[in-house]
Structure formats: C-alpha cells, structure tokens
Design an enzyme around this catalytic site. Structure first.
Site, PDB file in Angstrom:
ATOM      1  N   ASN A 103      23.392 -18.290 -33.945  1.00  0.00           N
ATOM      2  CA  ASN A 103      24.248 -17.537 -33.027  1.00  0.00           C
ATOM      3  C   ASN A 103      25.150 -16.580 -33.779  1.00  0.00           C
ATOM      4  OD1 ASN A 103      23.060 -19.117 -31.150  1.00  0.00           O
ATOM      5  ND2 ASN A 103      24.816 -20.464 -30.825  1.00  0.00           N
ATOM      6  N   HIS A 127      21.897 -15.451 -38.769  1.00  0.00           N
ATOM      7  CA  HIS A 127      21.544 -14.178 -38.127  1.00  0.00           C
ATOM      8  C   HIS A 127      22.734 -13.214 -38.068  1.00  0.00           C
ATOM      9  CE1 HIS A 127      17.825 -16.060 -35.928  1.00  0.00           C
ATOM     10  NE2 HIS A 127      17.615 -15.841 -37.208  1.00  0.00           N
TER      11      HIS A 127
END
Ligand code: OAD
Length: 257
Positions: A103, A127
């Site tokens: 997330n 990410h």
C-alpha cells in the site's frame, strides 16, 4: 464462522521471526478503494495511463492529478482496527518483525506512531508512498503533502516538471527487495493480509517463505486470493475483525511459551 481452513497452530509459541505482507484490503474499511474490486481504482483509471512510466511520459498532468487526489484523500481517512492490531503486535512481539506493505497510503505508520514499536521492527513500502515525491534528475526523495502541478518547483534542482510521485509503477523495480527476501528466508511465520495475489513479486512471497520448510503461512483476506491454496492456514472475512483476533491469539500463545 468465516473462512475455509481455520486453525490455531500449536507451535506459535516458538515463533521468533515474522514477515507480514499487506495489501489494499487492509485499508478498505478505512475508506480507501482497492484496485481490483468491481468499482476499484483500476476500473476507472486504466493501469497503462496512470501507473506506468510510459503513461507518465505521455500525460504527466493526468498522472499527477490521479496521485494528487489520492494524496489529498489520505487526510480524510484514519487507520482501522486491523492497522492498530498490527501496531499492537509490533509493540508486544519480542522477536524480529518485518511489515511489508504494497500500500502507498500511510495508515500503518499512523497506527504505529501511537505505540512504541519493538527494537527489531522494520517496515517497508515496497510499492512506494503517496506522501513522498522524487526528483527524476537527482533521485532525491521528499516528504510531500501538497498537490504537484506543472508549476511546482523541485526543492533540489529548482526546476519545474522534475518531480514525480514516489510510487513504483508497473515495469519498475519494487523497493528493498533484498531486505524482504532475506526476511522471508529466515521467518517462521508469514502472514498475508488483504491482497488478491495478482501482482508479483509480492504474490510469490508465500512460496519463498515456504521454501525453508520452517515457516507457517497464513492468509487473511475477504475471499480466497489467487494464491490461497499455497497457505497452510486461511481465514476469510473482514480485516478489522480477523486481524485483531489473530494478533490476540498470537500474542497469547507466545506468552505461554
Ligand atoms: P487488490 O485490489 O488486487 O486486492 C485487494 C484484496 O483485498 C482482494 O482480494 C479483496 O478481496 C480483499 N479485501 C477487500 N476488502 C477487504 C477487507 N475489508 N478485509 C480483508 N480483505 C479485503 O489489491 P492488492 O492485492 O493490494 O500496485 O494489489 C496489489 C498491487 O496491485 C497494488 O499494490 C497496486 C496494484 O496494481 C501498484 O500500483 C504497483
């Protein structure tokens, strides 16, 4: 009862090293859309337009707007019971703990800030992060809460048009992979929470954790993920209900050891 395979492994009191992987499902009950649900982010925003380097090169304004909206949305949401339960685990677990999140929101760290995390606790945003931007000239990364527009000046090179969201797009290398793989090889418990198992390398972590023959693997997700059959144990239902329950079991079992 939710789920299809549900057990409390008797050996949890011997757990010394945990890796937790989280995905969009853990933040869903805070009000952030997941990616692949019927009305998820990728339905209304094609991946190739907003989540690839090529899309950014084609239309930087569109891409900045997409991430500006999501960055602004962070200000209106709060960590939920699942984020708080993982913070409680970091506080109460005395072994080594790596939390890897796919997330880009900051709900885990906001929950953790309210507690004192244990000394061995590590945290990776594989990410990237919405609340950071990166200069494409110098690779410098900055904390960022504002919109990025065509007029935004980069803090280091004093140019316009050089800042990009600090987000790993499709075709780019996720962050801190050596740290993650080392922890997966050593862990004795791997827990995957709120992820559909569609995106590699994260979807391959369960197999990597199992390769040592030592790790117990647990999936907690609303529904069976693409990789659910690879887990020793699966619990299906809402993260805000199942994660606090699991953490409570884990901490109480470990205290018995
Ligand atoms: P997905 O949208 O693919 O999957 C979210 C998962 O969460 C689904 O399996 C849902 O069933 C589950 N879920 C939804 N609500 C839940 C709840 N309340 N409690 C528990 N589970 C729930 O999102 P990710 O797997 O995180 O990458 O997606 C992985 C990556 O794909 C993202 O990091 C993003 C995306 O493309 C990049 O942008 C690089």
């Amino acid at each position: 009862m939710n789920g299809i395979r549900y057990s409390i492994p008797m050996h949890l009191h011997t757990v010394n090293s945990i890796v937790i992987l989280t995905g969009a499902g853990i933040s869903a009950e805070s009000g952030l859309s997941t990616f692949r649900a019927e009305n998820g982010l990728w339905c209304n925003h094609p991946i190739e337009d907003v989540a690839t380097p090529e899309g950014f090169a084609r239309n930087p304004v569109l891409v900045q707007q997409f991430y500006n909206q999501r960055r602004a949305q962070l200000l209106s949401v709060e960590p939920n019971a699942a984020h708080h339960a993982l913070a409680q685990l970091a506080e109460g677990f005395k072994g080594s703990l790596l939390l890897v999140t796919q997330n880009v929101d900051n709900l885990h760290e906001r929950a953790y800030r309210q507690r004192r995390a244990n000394a061995n606790f590590r945290f990776v945003h594989m990410h990237g992060e919405l609340a950071k931007v990166r200069c494409t000239e110098t690779e410098m990364v900055y904390d960022w809460t504002e919109d990025i527009t065509a007029q935004t000046l980069c803090p280091c090179c004093r140019e316009i048009g050089t800042l990009r969201p600090h987000i790993v797009w499709f075709g780019e290398m996720p962050l801190e992979m050596p740290v993650i793989y080392e922890a997966l090889r050593k862990c004795d418990l791997f827990i995957s929470i709120g992820t559909s198992g569609n995106v590699y390398p994260a979807a391959g972590f369960v197999a990597e954790a199992r390769a040592s023959g030592r790790a117990h693997t647990v999936e907690i997700n609303l529904e069976p993920s693409q990789t659910h059959s690879l887990f020793h144990e699966t619990r299906h239902g809402k993260a805000t209900e199942l994660v606090p329950k699991f953490v409570e079991e884990l901490l109480s079992n470990r205290n018995k050891g």
